[in-house]
Write a protein that holds these residues in place. Structure first.
Motif, short mmCIF file in Angstrom:
data_model
loop_
_atom_site.label_atom_id
_atom_site.label_comp_id
_atom_site.label_asym_id
_atom_site.label_seq_id
_atom_site.Cartn_x
_atom_site.Cartn_y
_atom_site.Cartn_z
N THR A 14 0.84 -1.19 0.00
CA THR A 14 0.00 0.00 0.00
C THR A 14 0.88 1.24 0.00
O THR A 14 1.77 1.38 0.84
CB THR A 14 -0.93 0.02 1.23
N GLN A 18 -1.97 6.15 -1.58
CA GLN A 18 -3.23 5.44 -1.31
C GLN A 18 -3.70 5.69 0.12
O GLN A 18 -4.88 5.88 0.36
CB GLN A 18 -3.05 3.94 -1.57
N GLU A 21 -5.23 9.04 0.28
CA GLU A 21 -6.57 9.01 -0.32
C GLU A 21 -7.59 8.43 0.67
O GLU A 21 -8.73 8.90 0.73
CB GLU A 21 -6.56 8.20 -1.62
N TYR A 81 -12.63 0.74 -1.22
CA TYR A 81 -11.31 1.27 -1.55
C TYR A 81 -10.24 0.70 -0.60
O TYR A 81 -9.14 0.36 -1.04
CB TYR A 81 -11.31 2.80 -1.50
N VAL A 85 -6.85 -1.31 -1.91
CA VAL A 85 -5.46 -0.85 -1.73
C VAL A 85 -4.68 -1.68 -0.71
O VAL A 85 -3.55 -1.33 -0.38
CB VAL A 85 -5.40 0.65 -1.36
#
Length: 98
Positions: A14, A18, A21, A81, A85
């Motif tokens: 990861t 990410q 985000e 999400y 990720v």
């Protein structure tokens, strides 16, 4: 009032972008989901973190608001999400503030 505390642990693959985000998406939940009183998210700096890198606290008006949060499309978008990720582990605590 209900306190919802979440710890997130990610795979080594990861990226920091990410993770940024994830935090950005989490911050938007307060404006999107009714019943949220406050929301805070940040990167864990403690050496006692057991690998949990991001912490999230959400304060809800009541249990009914927490019940709305779980299946809300914006929350499910964040959960999707997280899996995408490389979410490795999650710790969740929900309690009523006394």
């Amino acid at each position: 009032m209900i306190e919802h505390i979440v710890g997130l642990k990610f795979s080594e693959e990861t990226t920091s972008e990410q993770k940024a985000e994830v935090k950005k998406m989490a911050r938007t939940l307060k404006d999107e989901i009714p019943g949220i009183v406050s929301l805070a998210v940040g990167t864990n700096f403690s050496e006692r973190n057991h690998g949990f890198e991001i912490g999230l606290t959400v304060r809800f008006e009541n249990r009914e608001a927490l019940d709305v949060y779980g299946p809300h499309p914006k929350h499910l978008e964040l959960v999707s999400y997280l899996k995408e990720v490389g979410l490795k582990d999650i710790l969740v605590l929900d309690y009523e503030i006394e």
